[in-house]
Design a protein around this motif. Sequence first.
Motif, PDB file in Angstrom:
ATOM      1  N   GLY A  70       0.811  -1.223   0.000  1.00 48.78           N
ATOM      2  CA  GLY A  70       0.000   0.000   0.000  1.00 48.78           C
ATOM      3  C   GLY A  70       0.838   1.264   0.000  1.00 48.78           C
ATOM      4  O   GLY A  70       0.330   2.342  -0.355  1.00 48.78           O
ATOM      5  N   ARG A  71       2.131   1.170   0.381  1.00 53.71           N
ATOM      6  CA  ARG A  71       2.982   2.357   0.391  1.00 53.71           C
ATOM      7  C   ARG A  71       3.436   2.761  -1.004  1.00 53.71           C
ATOM      8  O   ARG A  71       3.970   3.852  -1.187  1.00 53.71           O
ATOM      9  CB  ARG A  71       4.220   2.084   1.261  1.00 53.71           C
ATOM     10  N   VAL A  72       3.265   1.889  -2.014  1.00 53.01           N
ATOM     11  CA  VAL A  72       3.781   2.189  -3.339  1.00 53.01           C
ATOM     12  C   VAL A  72       3.051   3.374  -3.971  1.00 53.01           C
ATOM     13  O   VAL A  72       3.652   4.136  -4.744  1.00 53.01           O
ATOM     14  CB  VAL A  72       3.686   0.943  -4.244  1.00 53.01           C
ATOM     15  N   PHE A  73       1.789   3.582  -3.633  1.00 51.63           N
ATOM     16  CA  PHE A  73       1.010   4.645  -4.283  1.00 51.63           C
ATOM     17  C   PHE A  73       1.512   6.018  -3.853  1.00 51.63           C
ATOM     18  O   PHE A  73       1.631   6.942  -4.684  1.00 51.63           O
ATOM     19  CB  PHE A  73      -0.471   4.469  -3.947  1.00 51.63           C
ATOM     20  N   SER A  74       1.821   6.182  -2.565  1.00 55.81           N
ATOM     21  CA  SER A  74       2.348   7.474  -2.113  1.00 55.81           C
ATOM     22  C   SER A  74       3.756   7.715  -2.656  1.00 55.81           C
ATOM     23  O   SER A  74       4.109   8.863  -2.994  1.00 55.81           O
ATOM     24  CB  SER A  74       2.344   7.526  -0.583  1.00 55.81           C
ATOM     25  N   LEU A  75       4.569   6.654  -2.775  1.00 57.67           N
ATOM     26  CA  LEU A  75       5.915   6.822  -3.327  1.00 57.67           C
ATOM     27  C   LEU A  75       5.876   7.224  -4.794  1.00 57.67           C
ATOM     28  O   LEU A  75       6.663   8.070  -5.243  1.00 57.67           O
ATOM     29  CB  LEU A  75       6.707   5.522  -3.162  1.00 57.67           C
ATOM     30  N   VAL A  76       4.955   6.649  -5.561  1.00 54.90           N
ATOM     31  CA  VAL A  76       4.838   7.008  -6.975  1.00 54.90           C
ATOM     32  C   VAL A  76       4.441   8.476  -7.110  1.00 54.90           C
ATOM     33  O   VAL A  76       4.969   9.205  -7.977  1.00 54.90           O
ATOM     34  CB  VAL A  76       3.835   6.074  -7.675  1.00 54.90           C
ATOM     35  N   GLU A  77       3.529   8.942  -6.283  1.00 54.40           N
ATOM     36  CA  GLU A  77       3.121  10.341  -6.349  1.00 54.40           C
ATOM     37  C   GLU A  77       4.268  11.270  -5.989  1.00 54.40           C
ATOM     38  O   GLU A  77       4.449  12.328  -6.619  1.00 54.40           O
ATOM     39  CB  GLU A  77       1.934  10.573  -5.403  1.00 54.40           C
ATOM     40  N   GLU A  78       5.072  10.890  -4.974  1.00 55.38           N
ATOM     41  CA  GLU A  78       6.205  11.731  -4.596  1.00 55.38           C
ATOM     42  C   GLU A  78       7.232  11.808  -5.722  1.00 55.38           C
ATOM     43  O   GLU A  78       7.824  12.883  -5.968  1.00 55.38           O
ATOM     44  CB  GLU A  78       6.852  11.174  -3.326  1.00 55.38           C
ATOM     45  N   ILE A  79       7.466  10.700  -6.426  1.00 60.97           N
ATOM     46  CA  ILE A  79       8.439  10.714  -7.519  1.00 60.97           C
ATOM     47  C   ILE A  79       7.919  11.510  -8.703  1.00 60.97           C
ATOM     48  O   ILE A  79       8.663  12.281  -9.332  1.00 60.97           O
ATOM     49  CB  ILE A  79       8.768   9.263  -7.921  1.00 60.97           C
ATOM     50  N   ARG A  80       6.652  11.364  -9.036  1.00 63.20           N
ATOM     51  CA  ARG A  80       6.087  12.094 -10.179  1.00 63.20           C
ATOM     52  C   ARG A  80       6.070  13.601  -9.928  1.00 63.20           C
ATOM     53  O   ARG A  80       6.271  14.396 -10.861  1.00 63.20           O
ATOM     54  CB  ARG A  80       4.669  11.598 -10.456  1.00 63.20           C
ATOM     55  N   ASN A  81       5.813  14.012  -8.701  1.00 62.37           N
ATOM     56  CA  ASN A  81       5.660  15.437  -8.407  1.00 62.37           C
ATOM     57  C   ASN A  81       6.961  16.116  -7.985  1.00 62.37           C
ATOM     58  O   ASN A  81       6.939  17.313  -7.671  1.00 62.37           O
ATOM     59  CB  ASN A  81       4.624  15.625  -7.293  1.00 62.37           C
ATOM     60  N   HIS A  82       8.059  15.354  -7.970  1.00 61.39           N
ATOM     61  CA  HIS A  82       9.314  15.967  -7.519  1.00 61.39           C
ATOM     62  C   HIS A  82       9.867  16.908  -8.591  1.00 61.39           C
ATOM     63  O   HIS A  82       9.845  16.597  -9.793  1.00 61.39           O
ATOM     64  CB  HIS A  82      10.353  14.874  -7.214  1.00 61.39           C
ATOM     65  N   VAL A  83      10.360  18.068  -8.133  1.00 65.13           N
ATOM     66  CA  VAL A  83      10.993  19.050  -9.014  1.00 65.13           C
ATOM     67  C   VAL A  83      12.323  19.464  -8.389  1.00 65.13           C
ATOM     68  O   VAL A  83      12.515  19.416  -7.172  1.00 65.13           O
ATOM     69  CB  VAL A  83      10.096  20.293  -9.225  1.00 65.13           C
ATOM     70  N   HIS A  84      13.239  19.843  -9.280  1.00 62.59           N
ATOM     71  CA  HIS A  84      14.556  20.295  -8.829  1.00 62.59           C
ATOM     72  C   HIS A  84      14.815  21.684  -9.403  1.00 62.59           C
ATOM     73  O   HIS A  84      14.701  21.912 -10.619  1.00 62.59           O
ATOM     74  CB  HIS A  84      15.640  19.326  -9.303  1.00 62.59           C
ATOM     75  N   LYS A  85      15.156  22.638  -8.505  1.00 66.88           N
ATOM     76  CA  LYS A  85      15.416  24.020  -8.902  1.00 66.88           C
ATOM     77  C   LYS A  85      16.902  24.320  -8.775  1.00 66.88           C
ATOM     78  O   LYS A  85      17.526  24.000  -7.767  1.00 66.88           O
ATOM     79  CB  LYS A  85      14.629  24.978  -8.008  1.00 66.88           C
ATOM     80  N   ASP A  86      17.439  24.900  -9.818  1.00 68.37           N
ATOM     81  CA  ASP A  86      18.831  25.345  -9.795  1.00 68.37           C
ATOM     82  C   ASP A  86      18.954  26.609 -10.636  1.00 68.37           C
ATOM     83  O   ASP A  86      17.949  27.209 -11.047  1.00 68.37           O
ATOM     84  CB  ASP A  86      19.779  24.252 -10.268  1.00 68.37           C
ATOM     85  N   SER A  87      20.180  26.993 -10.937  1.00 68.09           N
ATOM     86  CA  SER A  87      20.402  28.233 -11.678  1.00 68.09           C
ATOM     87  C   SER A  87      19.871  28.169 -13.104  1.00 68.09           C
ATOM     88  O   SER A  87      19.559  29.206 -13.708  1.00 68.09           O
ATOM     89  CB  SER A  87      21.900  28.569 -11.696  1.00 68.09           C
ATOM     90  N   SER A  88      19.786  26.926 -13.634  1.00 71.60           N
ATOM     91  CA  SER A  88      19.311  26.800 -15.013  1.00 71.60           C
ATOM     92  C   SER A  88      17.799  26.757 -15.116  1.00 71.60           C
ATOM     93  O   SER A  88      17.261  26.761 -16.227  1.00 71.60           O
ATOM     94  CB  SER A  88      19.900  25.541 -15.655  1.00 71.60           C
TER      95      SER A  88
ATOM     96  N   ARG B 113      22.096  15.943 -11.211  1.00 69.96           N
ATOM     97  CA  ARG B 113      21.585  16.813 -10.159  1.00 69.96           C
ATOM     98  C   ARG B 113      20.136  16.482  -9.815  1.00 69.96           C
ATOM     99  O   ARG B 113      19.757  16.483  -8.638  1.00 69.96           O
ATOM    100  CB  ARG B 113      21.708  18.274 -10.595  1.00 69.96           C
ATOM    101  N   PHE B 114      19.323  16.167 -10.836  1.00 69.03           N
ATOM    102  CA  PHE B 114      17.933  15.813 -10.554  1.00 69.03           C
ATOM    103  C   PHE B 114      17.859  14.481  -9.804  1.00 69.03           C
ATOM    104  O   PHE B 114      17.096  14.351  -8.842  1.00 69.03           O
ATOM    105  CB  PHE B 114      17.144  15.737 -11.869  1.00 69.03           C
ATOM    106  N   VAL B 115      18.636  13.504 -10.244  1.00 70.31           N
ATOM    107  CA  VAL B 115      18.611  12.204  -9.580  1.00 70.31           C
ATOM    108  C   VAL B 115      19.118  12.324  -8.150  1.00 70.31           C
ATOM    109  O   VAL B 115      18.562  11.724  -7.220  1.00 70.31           O
ATOM    110  CB  VAL B 115      19.452  11.187 -10.382  1.00 70.31           C
ATOM    111  N   GLY B 116      20.169  13.122  -7.926  1.00 68.71           N
ATOM    112  CA  GLY B 116      20.654  13.318  -6.563  1.00 68.71           C
ATOM    113  C   GLY B 116      19.644  14.024  -5.687  1.00 68.71           C
ATOM    114  O   GLY B 116      19.488  13.692  -4.495  1.00 68.71           O
ATOM    115  N   SER B 117      18.936  15.020  -6.252  1.00 63.53           N
ATOM    116  CA  SER B 117      17.903  15.715  -5.489  1.00 63.53           C
ATOM    117  C   SER B 117      16.757  14.772  -5.129  1.00 63.53           C
ATOM    118  O   SER B 117      16.242  14.810  -4.003  1.00 63.53           O
ATOM    119  CB  SER B 117      17.384  16.907  -6.301  1.00 63.53           C
TER     120      SER B 117
END
Length: 536
Positions: free
Chosen positions: A176-194, A302-306
């Motif tokens: 049952g934890r897989v659904f929340s993990l999928v949402e966290e991965i889909r909605n993750h964003v990484h902000k940097d200078s670019s 950088r995105f994968v590390g974030s």
Amino acid sequence: MHHYEPECGISTQIYIILQLMCCVNRLLLVLLLLRSLDARRAPPPGSAALPNGCQLTPRMTVSERLRQRISAAFYRHGLLCASYPVPIILFTALCILACCYPLLKLPLPGTGPEEFTTGLRDYAPPPPEPQGDPGDRPDWYRGPPVAYIQQVLVKAAVSPWDNRLVPVDAFRSPLGRVFSLVEEIRNHVHKDSSGVHSLEELCLQVTDLLPGLRRMQAVLPEHGCLLVSPGNYWQNQRERFDSDPDILRTVHQHEPKGLHTSATLRDLLFGVPGKHTGVSLYSRKHVVTYTITVVLQSYDARFVGSLRSRLRQLHPSANCSVREDHMVHVHFKEEIGIAELIPLVTTYIILFAYIYFSTRKIDMVKSKWGLALAAVVTVLSSLLMSVGLCTLFGLTPTLNGGEIFPYLVVVIGLENVLVLTKSVVSTPVDLEVRLRIAQGLSNESWSIMKNMATELGIILIGYFTLVPAIQEFCLFAVVGLVSDFFLQMFFFTTVLSIDIRRMELADLNRRLPAEAGLPPPKPAPLRPRDSPAPPR
């Protein structure tokens, strides 16, 4: 003082001595007579006679008893193979097909994926054309890859475990934890200078399923980002998962029937082999393992590390042992090259020629080509059976088939084939075929079993070297050796009995006209159909 005996005393002593000599001569004659009589009915050497006249044979040693039992077993087996050749060959063919069934879904030798590992730090796609000294880099490592695969490994368990819980509870909550993990991965964003980077920019987009996968369109993604997980069984909807009364049935409904010799949909969605997922009623560890697999079109360190840092922050774990220092490149060959098959084909050509020229010196066989072909079929079938059996029990080979097969041929060898043939043809020709086969097997039974035990011992010593490549080869060699022994005892022995029987029938057909005093039959001249019948 001197003392003299009378003359009558001297004559009396001489008479007594003569009488004693006569008695001794008579006793010697009686002993010689008794000895000659006992020699006719004396027991064999090494045996003893009881007071009642019965003979007592000495106790045999363990090796002698073992040798006698092995010889008797081979004799009975020879009678069986020569008495029922057709059922034995059919039984052997069914065994070969059953053991080779797992090979139907395996790639051909030399077509399996190849791997190459590089460092992850400062990674950049290789240039399209090789530059400078390639070193240990393979020829296919050039240009950007088709895709990058990133997996998020999840291990979860119900703790503490209560014996009152049912086995389904062991994996319902972790899944049952897989659904929340999928949402966290889909909605993750990484902000940097670019700028701002999201998963949708880096993910590999799919537009349609292949024709062979359209029957699974309810489980696999058809459009958008290529991301798979166990949540695909329920279309990544938590409501469907909670209302599912039988999770195991949902997981297994897409599995193929029969043996699983290749990756299945369950392996793809869970990201690990099915036996390591823990999703089973018979699992006692109560630990569920699965992955969330994301396919990226381009790699952004950088995105994968974030994303990694974010997941560790949300789900801290003291037992995390993820390796982040290397990247594995996987290459799938499109088709097998002819050059890779040359060593394997050459090995079997030399094998066939060696057997043919070895049996050419034996005159008491009917078809030398047939025996050579039967020997090659025996060796080739034993190799296929060994790979099929190892695949069936989860020992998937990592060595290239073109590398391991020639060495297995050397380990298996052809000594037993030639020894059996020479032993059978050296038996008396006036015996029945079944008796000749049985006697030939019995004569060589001890040497065959002794050589096989020696080879198994050598392979066992090689297994304990603890070198993975040598251990893998030893496992295949043991299975191949046993398979080859099975085929030699059943298939080749039966073919040899058929050949000996054909040889005797041919000799009988040649002798019958000569013994009857008749010339050998000549074929009658053919008459044209349109010619008129002779007059009466």
